[in-house]
Design a protein around this motif. Structure first.
Motif, PDB file in Angstrom:
ATOM      1  N   VAL A   1       0.153   0.472  11.919  1.00 31.31           N
ATOM      2  CA  VAL A   1      -0.813   0.531  10.822  1.00 31.31           C
ATOM      3  C   VAL A   1      -0.108   0.916   9.523  1.00 31.31           C
ATOM      4  O   VAL A   1      -0.329   0.304   8.473  1.00 31.31           O
ATOM      5  CB  VAL A   1      -1.962   1.519  11.142  1.00 31.31           C
ATOM      6  N   MET A   2       0.764   1.929   9.597  1.00 26.59           N
ATOM      7  CA  MET A   2       1.476   2.364   8.384  1.00 26.59           C
ATOM      8  C   MET A   2       2.398   1.255   7.865  1.00 26.59           C
ATOM      9  O   MET A   2       2.488   1.041   6.651  1.00 26.59           O
ATOM     10  CB  MET A   2       2.274   3.640   8.649  1.00 26.59           C
ATOM     11  N   ARG A   3       3.063   0.544   8.757  1.00 31.63           N
ATOM     12  CA  ARG A   3       3.918  -0.573   8.311  1.00 31.63           C
ATOM     13  C   ARG A   3       3.096  -1.646   7.623  1.00 31.63           C
ATOM     14  O   ARG A   3       3.520  -2.216   6.619  1.00 31.63           O
ATOM     15  CB  ARG A   3       4.679  -1.165   9.502  1.00 31.63           C
ATOM     16  N   ALA A   4       1.916  -1.936   8.158  1.00 30.03           N
ATOM     17  CA  ALA A   4       1.046  -2.947   7.549  1.00 30.03           C
ATOM     18  C   ALA A   4       0.588  -2.493   6.162  1.00 30.03           C
ATOM     19  O   ALA A   4       0.554  -3.297   5.221  1.00 30.03           O
ATOM     20  CB  ALA A   4      -0.160  -3.216   8.441  1.00 30.03           C
ATOM     21  N   VAL A   5       0.277  -1.217   6.017  1.00 27.26           N
ATOM     22  CA  VAL A   5      -0.139  -0.687   4.713  1.00 27.26           C
ATOM     23  C   VAL A   5       1.015  -0.775   3.724  1.00 27.26           C
ATOM     24  O   VAL A   5       0.846  -1.232   2.582  1.00 27.26           O
ATOM     25  CB  VAL A   5      -0.642   0.773   4.845  1.00 27.26           C
ATOM     26  N   VAL A   6       2.188  -0.343   4.143  1.00 27.01           N
ATOM     27  CA  VAL A   6       3.359  -0.389   3.266  1.00 27.01           C
ATOM     28  C   VAL A   6       3.674  -1.832   2.888  1.00 27.01           C
ATOM     29  O   VAL A   6       3.945  -2.138   1.718  1.00 27.01           O
ATOM     30  CB  VAL A   6       4.581   0.282   3.936  1.00 27.01           C
ATOM     31  N   GLN A   7       3.615  -2.733   3.852  1.00 26.51           N
ATOM     32  CA  GLN A   7       3.891  -4.142   3.569  1.00 26.51           C
ATOM     33  C   GLN A   7       2.886  -4.695   2.563  1.00 26.51           C
ATOM     34  O   GLN A   7       3.257  -5.420   1.647  1.00 26.51           O
ATOM     35  CB  GLN A   7       3.849  -4.957   4.859  1.00 26.51           C
ATOM     36  N   ALA A   8       1.627  -4.346   2.722  1.00 24.70           N
ATOM     37  CA  ALA A   8       0.605  -4.820   1.782  1.00 24.70           C
ATOM     38  C   ALA A   8       0.853  -4.283   0.384  1.00 24.70           C
ATOM     39  O   ALA A   8       0.660  -4.986  -0.611  1.00 24.70           O
ATOM     40  CB  ALA A   8      -0.783  -4.412   2.273  1.00 24.70           C
ATOM     41  N   LEU A   9       1.309  -3.032   0.303  1.00 25.05           N
ATOM     42  CA  LEU A   9       1.601  -2.454  -1.011  1.00 25.05           C
ATOM     43  C   LEU A   9       2.833  -3.068  -1.648  1.00 25.05           C
ATOM     44  O   LEU A   9       2.939  -3.140  -2.872  1.00 25.05           O
ATOM     45  CB  LEU A   9       1.788  -0.939  -0.891  1.00 25.05           C
ATOM     46  N   GLU A  10       3.761  -3.515  -0.831  1.00 25.93           N
ATOM     47  CA  GLU A  10       5.010  -4.066  -1.352  1.00 25.93           C
ATOM     48  C   GLU A  10       4.913  -5.550  -1.714  1.00 25.93           C
ATOM     49  O   GLU A  10       5.785  -6.070  -2.391  1.00 25.93           O
ATOM     50  CB  GLU A  10       6.138  -3.859  -0.344  1.00 25.93           C
TER      51      GLU A  10
END
Length: 145
Positions: free
Chosen positions: A103-112
């Motif tokens: 979930v955190m990787r998906a959030v970070v990816q979306a922000l990037e």
């Protein structure tokens, strides 16, 4: 305190610790993390007591062979159940950690992701996009297991 008394106490602690870990598994499966905090405090206290009694049984003095065979068999069975509960608990905690990391990787990816920002409409009524790159947003991810 003699070995039989220590074994009896260790059995009680082991049973409580197994119950605590089984309750933790239920809470993890039902996704109730707010209830886990107190349970984890209890688990740590029981684990400390378990370790202390286990170490006390290894102290020199009265031999463990002097303990009633039925009590030793009960301790062996409880220890096996405890080891099974530890493995189940570990699998559930690792699975929960893996889900959180995804979930955190998906959030970070979306922000990037670099997306062109919509700035408004042109004279023909079409949506226009910014020519500038959007400002990046600093993000820190806590990676504690």
């Amino acid at each position: 305190m003699n070995k039989s008394t220590r074994v009896t106490e260790l059995l009680a602690i082991t049973s409580q610790l197994i119950g605590c870990m089984e309750r933790e598994l239920e809470l993890l499966r039902s996704l109730k993390p707010t209830e886990l905090k107190q349970l984890q405090l209890d688990k740590v206290a029981l684990a400390d007591a378990y370790q202390a009694f286990t170490m006390a049984l290894k102290e020199p003095g009265e031999d463990l062979a002097s303990v009633n065979q039925a009590l030793r068999d009960e301790l062996t069975e409880a220890t096996e159940r405890f080891q099974g509960a530890v493995q189940d608990n570990l699998r559930a905690l690792k699975a929960m950690r893996d889900v959180n990391e995804r979930v955190m990787r998906a959030v970070v990816q979306a922000l990037e992701e670099k997306r062109a920002a919509v700035t408004g409409y042109n004279a023909r009524g079409s949506v226009t996009k910014s020519r500038r790159q959007p400002a990046s947003c600093p993000v820190a991810v806590q990676q504690r297991a």
